[in-house]
Design a protein around this motif. Structure first.
Motif, PDB file in Angstrom:
ATOM      1  N   PHE A 179       2.565  55.935  92.241  1.00 42.46           N
ATOM      2  CA  PHE A 179       3.354  55.534  93.403  1.00 42.46           C
ATOM      3  C   PHE A 179       3.541  56.717  94.341  1.00 42.46           C
ATOM      4  O   PHE A 179       3.845  57.821  93.908  1.00 42.46           O
ATOM      5  CB  PHE A 179       4.735  55.012  93.009  1.00 42.46           C
ATOM      6  CG  PHE A 179       5.569  54.627  94.212  1.00 42.46           C
ATOM      7  CD1 PHE A 179       5.285  53.461  94.910  1.00 42.46           C
ATOM      8  CD2 PHE A 179       6.589  55.438  94.659  1.00 42.46           C
ATOM      9  CE1 PHE A 179       6.021  53.109  96.034  1.00 42.46           C
ATOM     10  CE2 PHE A 179       7.341  55.091  95.777  1.00 42.46           C
ATOM     11  CZ  PHE A 179       7.048  53.928  96.467  1.00 42.46           C
ATOM     12  N   GLY A 180       3.377  56.464  95.635  1.00 42.35           N
ATOM     13  CA  GLY A 180       3.621  57.495  96.642  1.00 42.35           C
ATOM     14  C   GLY A 180       2.368  58.163  97.157  1.00 42.35           C
ATOM     15  O   GLY A 180       2.433  58.972  98.082  1.00 42.35           O
ATOM     16  N   LEU A 181       1.229  57.839  96.569  1.00 41.54           N
ATOM     17  CA  LEU A 181      -0.071  58.326  97.042  1.00 41.54           C
ATOM     18  C   LEU A 181      -0.969  57.112  97.269  1.00 41.54           C
ATOM     19  O   LEU A 181      -1.219  56.350  96.332  1.00 41.54           O
ATOM     20  CB  LEU A 181      -0.723  59.264  96.028  1.00 41.54           C
ATOM     21  CG  LEU A 181      -0.157  60.671  95.889  1.00 41.54           C
ATOM     22  CD1 LEU A 181      -0.808  61.387  94.717  1.00 41.54           C
ATOM     23  CD2 LEU A 181      -0.375  61.477  97.173  1.00 41.54           C
ATOM     24  N   ILE A 220      13.790  52.644  94.389  1.00 37.72           N
ATOM     25  CA  ILE A 220      13.645  52.613  92.936  1.00 37.72           C
ATOM     26  C   ILE A 220      12.982  53.895  92.438  1.00 37.72           C
ATOM     27  O   ILE A 220      13.356  54.448  91.398  1.00 37.72           O
ATOM     28  CB  ILE A 220      12.853  51.364  92.506  1.00 37.72           C
ATOM     29  CG1 ILE A 220      13.673  50.104  92.803  1.00 37.72           C
ATOM     30  CG2 ILE A 220      12.480  51.427  91.023  1.00 37.72           C
ATOM     31  CD1 ILE A 220      12.913  48.802  92.611  1.00 37.72           C
ATOM     32  N   ASP A 221      12.014  54.398  93.204  1.00 39.31           N
ATOM     33  CA  ASP A 221      11.348  55.638  92.793  1.00 39.31           C
ATOM     34  C   ASP A 221      12.285  56.839  92.880  1.00 39.31           C
ATOM     35  O   ASP A 221      12.214  57.741  92.039  1.00 39.31           O
ATOM     36  CB  ASP A 221      10.109  55.880  93.655  1.00 39.31           C
ATOM     37  CG  ASP A 221       9.233  57.000  93.094  1.00 39.31           C
ATOM     38  OD1 ASP A 221       8.842  56.901  91.912  1.00 39.31           O
ATOM     39  OD2 ASP A 221       8.966  57.989  93.816  1.00 39.31           O
ATOM     40  N   PHE A 222      13.158  56.868  93.874  1.00 39.87           N
ATOM     41  CA  PHE A 222      14.156  57.939  93.935  1.00 39.87           C
ATOM     42  C   PHE A 222      14.999  57.952  92.656  1.00 39.87           C
ATOM     43  O   PHE A 222      15.298  59.013  92.098  1.00 39.87           O
ATOM     44  CB  PHE A 222      15.062  57.758  95.152  1.00 39.87           C
ATOM     45  CG  PHE A 222      14.495  58.310  96.441  1.00 39.87           C
ATOM     46  CD1 PHE A 222      13.811  59.515  96.473  1.00 39.87           C
ATOM     47  CD2 PHE A 222      14.675  57.626  97.632  1.00 39.87           C
ATOM     48  CE1 PHE A 222      13.305  60.016  97.660  1.00 39.87           C
ATOM     49  CE2 PHE A 222      14.170  58.126  98.828  1.00 39.87           C
ATOM     50  CZ  PHE A 222      13.482  59.329  98.846  1.00 39.87           C
ATOM     51  N   LEU A 223      15.380  56.777  92.190  1.00 38.00           N
ATOM     52  CA  LEU A 223      16.157  56.697  90.950  1.00 38.00           C
ATOM     53  C   LEU A 223      15.327  57.133  89.747  1.00 38.00           C
ATOM     54  O   LEU A 223      15.837  57.803  88.839  1.00 38.00           O
ATOM     55  CB  LEU A 223      16.665  55.276  90.736  1.00 38.00           C
ATOM     56  CG  LEU A 223      17.899  54.860  91.540  1.00 38.00           C
ATOM     57  CD1 LEU A 223      18.209  53.390  91.298  1.00 38.00           C
ATOM     58  CD2 LEU A 223      19.102  55.724  91.180  1.00 38.00           C
ATOM     59  N   ARG A 224      14.062  56.737  89.718  1.00 37.42           N
ATOM     60  CA  ARG A 224      13.171  57.164  88.613  1.00 37.42           C
ATOM     61  C   ARG A 224      13.091  58.682  88.555  1.00 37.42           C
ATOM     62  O   ARG A 224      13.211  59.294  87.474  1.00 37.42           O
ATOM     63  CB  ARG A 224      11.768  56.575  88.821  1.00 37.42           C
ATOM     64  CG  ARG A 224      10.746  57.000  87.775  1.00 37.42           C
ATOM     65  CD  ARG A 224       9.346  56.567  88.166  1.00 37.42           C
ATOM     66  NE  ARG A 224       8.812  57.333  89.285  1.00 37.42           N
ATOM     67  CZ  ARG A 224       8.123  58.475  89.159  1.00 37.42           C
ATOM     68  NH1 ARG A 224       7.887  58.984  87.957  1.00 37.42           N
ATOM     69  NH2 ARG A 224       7.655  59.085  90.227  1.00 37.42           N
ATOM     70  N   ILE A 253      13.222  65.134  88.191  1.00 39.52           N
ATOM     71  CA  ILE A 253      12.070  65.616  88.961  1.00 39.52           C
ATOM     72  C   ILE A 253      12.574  66.171  90.286  1.00 39.52           C
ATOM     73  O   ILE A 253      13.268  65.492  91.036  1.00 39.52           O
ATOM     74  CB  ILE A 253      11.067  64.471  89.217  1.00 39.52           C
ATOM     75  CG1 ILE A 253      10.504  63.957  87.892  1.00 39.52           C
ATOM     76  CG2 ILE A 253       9.942  64.941  90.132  1.00 39.52           C
ATOM     77  CD1 ILE A 253       9.648  62.703  88.036  1.00 39.52           C
ATOM     78  N   THR A 254      12.234  67.415  90.559  1.00 41.31           N
ATOM     79  CA  THR A 254      12.740  68.068  91.765  1.00 41.31           C
ATOM     80  C   THR A 254      11.669  68.301  92.829  1.00 41.31           C
ATOM     81  O   THR A 254      11.997  68.699  93.945  1.00 41.31           O
ATOM     82  CB  THR A 254      13.379  69.424  91.407  1.00 41.31           C
ATOM     83  OG1 THR A 254      12.405  70.253  90.756  1.00 41.31           O
ATOM     84  CG2 THR A 254      14.577  69.234  90.487  1.00 41.31           C
ATOM     85  N   THR A 255      10.417  68.050  92.502  1.00 40.87           N
ATOM     86  CA  THR A 255       9.370  68.218  93.504  1.00 40.87           C
ATOM     87  C   THR A 255       9.501  67.141  94.580  1.00 40.87           C
ATOM     88  O   THR A 255      10.003  66.054  94.328  1.00 40.87           O
ATOM     89  CB  THR A 255       7.975  68.126  92.866  1.00 40.87           C
ATOM     90  OG1 THR A 255       7.873  66.893  92.147  1.00 40.87           O
ATOM     91  CG2 THR A 255       7.738  69.285  91.913  1.00 40.87           C
ATOM     92  N   ILE A 256       9.037  67.448  95.772  1.00 41.52           N
ATOM     93  CA  ILE A 256       9.157  66.530  96.900  1.00 41.52           C
ATOM     94  C   ILE A 256       7.988  65.555  96.885  1.00 41.52           C
ATOM     95  O   ILE A 256       6.832  65.975  96.895  1.00 41.52           O
ATOM     96  CB  ILE A 256       9.186  67.302  98.233  1.00 41.52           C
ATOM     97  CG1 ILE A 256      10.369  68.270  98.246  1.00 41.52           C
ATOM     98  CG2 ILE A 256       9.278  66.328  99.419  1.00 41.52           C
ATOM     99  CD1 ILE A 256      10.403  69.161  99.466  1.00 41.52           C
ATOM    100  N   PRO A 257       8.257  64.251  96.873  1.00 41.11           N
ATOM    101  CA  PRO A 257       7.159  63.276  96.855  1.00 41.11           C
ATOM    102  C   PRO A 257       6.405  63.238  98.174  1.00 41.11           C
ATOM    103  O   PRO A 257       6.945  63.610  99.228  1.00 41.11           O
ATOM    104  CB  PRO A 257       7.865  61.949  96.578  1.00 41.11           C
ATOM    105  CG  PRO A 257       9.267  62.159  97.041  1.00 41.11           C
ATOM    106  CD  PRO A 257       9.576  63.601  96.798  1.00 41.11           C
TER     107      PRO A 257
END
Length: 280
Positions: free
Chosen positions: A37-39, A255-259, A265-269
């Motif tokens: 997700f996100g790519l 939902i992905d922010f919550l995941r 996870i601290t890296t920026i999506p």
């Protein structure tokens, strides 16, 4: 009428053995499926071309585009490819990074399903506070069988009045900052946590369009707030898409922010890098 008995005999005794002899002895079938997700497909393919330009021909790489998850499939048909699998799958997952949701077997799972599995393992409850998505995040969560273990209540507060009445959002914030603002989604997030007694929340407020935009808050502007009562995080994005797609994407990102929050996870999506929007 039908297939003559003689043809059946010829197929079994002559044709099939000839075909079998032409197939190499080391042919195997090994398929690995990854949910991302996100790519997007083109973005990921570009990254692979740049960083894994020597990808082995023994491992076929395929994509199945979907909304919101992209499926990446590695197909191997030879023992040589199988010997290379571990190394190159590791290289691929390193490139995908924290956009990797899971390796799956069988029927694909939704991003909400993956989130709820995490929450149930951690014995956590989640709530939602939605404006522009109109309850779609809660709907995605409750599509998952057994979601009641981690989800008890969500709040759809479309008007300013209902944000105040249901979530105790101070009325002055709407005049000071507007409904689509950092201050309002923080208040929505905190209100939902207090009202539901949940552990985590996701709150969203945005301009879904096609009407309602302004120069400082164009159509597609959306604020997110998520986290726990003592640790609320926020992000503003610009997602200038058609209304239904906007709502679907906002729901998936929420939902992905919550995941990511649950997994620390601290890296920026990638979607934040590409779509971050500066808005008061």
């Amino acid at each position: 009428p039908g297939v003559p008995h003689e043809l059946k005999t010829m197929l079994n005794e002559q044709i099939i053995p000839i075909i079998a002899e032409s197939i190499p002895n080391d042919v195997i079938t090994d398929i690995t499926r990854l949910q991302v997700f996100g790519l997007g497909e083109s973005s990921l393919q570009k990254i692979i071309d740049q960083q894994l330009s020597d990808w082995p021909t023994e491992i076929e790489l395929g994509f199945r585009a979907g909304m919101p998850l992209l499926e990446v499939k590695l197909t191997i048909n030879t023992s040589q490819g199988l010997a290379l699998k571990s190394l190159w799958q590791k290289k691929l997952t390193d490139v995908i990074g924290d956009h990797l949701i899971a390796e799956i077997q069988g029927k694909p799972k939704s991003i909400a399903d993956h989130l709820l599995n995490q929450m149930q393992k951690n014995n956590l409850k989640v709530t939602t506070a939605e404006s522009c998505t109109g309850g779609l995040i809660a709907s995605k969560l409750t599509e998952v069988s057994g979601s009641s273990i981690s989800f008890e209540a969500g709040f759809v507060t479309y008007s300013n009045e209902m944000k105040t009445a249901m979530l105790d959002v101070p009325a002055r914030l709407f005049e000071q900052d507007g409904a689509v603002s950092k201050a309002v989604v923080i208040a929505m997030a905190k209100g939902s946590l207090i009202k539901s007694n949940a552990d985590l929340t996701i709150a969203v407020s945005g301009v879904a369009g096609p009407n309602g935009g302004s120069d400082d808050k164009p159509v597609g502007t959306v604020w997110f707030a998520w986290g726990s009562l003592d640790d609320i995080q926020t992000q503003c994005l610009l997602l200038p898409y058609k209304r239904i797609y906007f709502q679907q994407l906002v729901s998936a990102i929420g939902i992905d922010f919550l995941r990511r929050y649950q997994k620390k996870i601290t890296t920026i999506p990638n979607y934040v890098i590409e779509r971050a929007f500066s808005n008061p």
